[in-house]
Design an enzyme around this catalytic site. Structure first.
Site, PDB file in Angstrom:
ATOM      1  N   LYS A  94       0.855  -1.190   0.000  1.00 10.71           N
ATOM      2  CA  LYS A  94       0.000   0.000   0.000  1.00 10.71           C
ATOM      3  C   LYS A  94       0.892   1.241   0.000  1.00 10.71           C
ATOM      4  O   LYS A  94       1.766   1.394   0.869  1.00 10.71           O
ATOM      5  CB  LYS A  94      -0.875  -0.002   1.263  1.00 10.71           C
ATOM      6  CG  LYS A  94      -2.361   0.116   0.979  1.00 10.71           C
ATOM      7  CD  LYS A  94      -3.158  -0.108   2.236  1.00 10.71           C
ATOM      8  CE  LYS A  94      -4.504   0.567   2.136  1.00 10.71           C
ATOM      9  NZ  LYS A  94      -5.288   0.412   3.358  1.00 10.71           N
TER      10      LYS A  94
HETATM   11  O1  G3P Z   1      -8.969   0.848   4.050  1.00 11.84           O
HETATM   12  C1  G3P Z   1      -9.047   2.185   4.419  1.00 11.84           C
HETATM   13  C2  G3P Z   1      -9.712   2.307   5.705  1.00 11.84           C
HETATM   14  O2  G3P Z   1      -9.015   1.545   6.644  1.00 11.84           O
HETATM   15  C3  G3P Z   1      -9.917   3.670   6.225  1.00 11.84           C
HETATM   16  O3  G3P Z   1     -11.068   3.600   6.961  1.00 11.84           O
HETATM   17  O4  G3P Z   1     -12.670   4.206   8.655  1.00 11.84           O
HETATM   18  O5  G3P Z   1     -10.289   4.923   8.911  1.00 11.84           O
HETATM   19  O6  G3P Z   1     -11.744   5.979   7.200  1.00 11.84           O
HETATM   20  P1  G3P Z   1     -11.466   4.758   7.990  1.00 11.84           P
END
Ligand code: G3P
Length: 225
Positions: A94
């Site tokens: 990533k």
């Molecule tokens: O895969 C991306 C994700 O982990 C981000 O999620 O909920 O932190 O915006 P969030």
């Protein structure tokens, strides 16, 4: 919303978005996830050595596992990426959506290392990532919704552009907050949705399913009585 139903180019699959071994094991055993995504926040929550954790995860998940670099400079990202990719062939590196990030993606693509460009918030960022050679792009739809923008619209535009230009890069709808996000991402033609464990469990549930099971059991007991 239904416009690509007849094209049938995508078959949406689900990734779990987690670095927690219990969640990962449970989700993998559900039989409905194709892989895993992690990010530095999720890994930090576990308080474990990153590479050791990844080794363990590769023994559970037999599919793409996204692991993120921490460095922000090209050489630093490249070095981390090569180490991560060396852990297991299923590791997808990533890389953040920056100029140095895309330069790194290009070199890694030439080396045959798959990348997932993360922190994508616009269709042109996704296009650039695809052109650099990313295997996956991750638009963060929930975080767009959080600031009053329309995350699903961005996912839709990315999917449309990729179809029009026959781009092979896969779209991962990320930063999923609820079952509606999963449903709409699938309808829009996203190849993947990466889903937190709490939301994954919600997908199974419906009150009529629960009530139906209870009624069947109650009726069955009458037969046995
Ligand atoms: O895969 C991306 C994700 O982990 C981000 O999620 O909920 O932190 O915006 P969030």
């Amino acid at each position: 919303m239904n416009k690509r139903y007849d094209i049938g180019v995508n078959e949406v699959e689900f990734f779990l978005d987690s670095a927690n071994l219990e969640e990962i094991t449970q989700a993998w055993n559900m039989g409905v996830i194709a892989g895993l995504t992690t990010n530095p926040t999720l890994v930090a929550k576990e308080g474990k050595d990153f590479h050791t954790l990844l080794h363990t995860i590769t023994g559970i998940v037999d599919g793409p596992i996204s692991a993120e670099v921490i460095a922000l400079d090209h050489e630093g990202m490249l070095g981390e990426a090569r180490v991560l990719a060396g852990i297991n062939p299923n590791i997808v590196v990533k890389i953040p959506m920056t100029e140095a990030g895309l330069r790194t993606v290009k070199v890694l693509a030439e080396e045959g290392i798959k990348t997932n460009v993360t922190l994508v918030f616009t269709p042109v960022q996704a296009l650039l990532a695809a052109r650099a050679g990313a295997a996956y792009v991750s638009p963060f739809l929930g975080r767009l919704d959080d600031i009053g923008e329309n995350g699903l619209k961005v996912v839709e535009e990315i999917c449309d552009i990729f179809v029009v230009h026959d781009i092979e890069t896969k779209v991962i709808a990320a930063s999923i907050r609820n079952p509606y996000h999963v449903l709409e991402a699938a309808k829009l033609g996203s190849h993947y949705a990466t889903i937190p464990f709490s939301v994954l469990r919600q997908l199974f549930k419906h009150p009529l399913t629960e009530a139906g099971i209870q009624r069947f059991l109650d009726d069955w007991k009458k037969l046995e009585a």
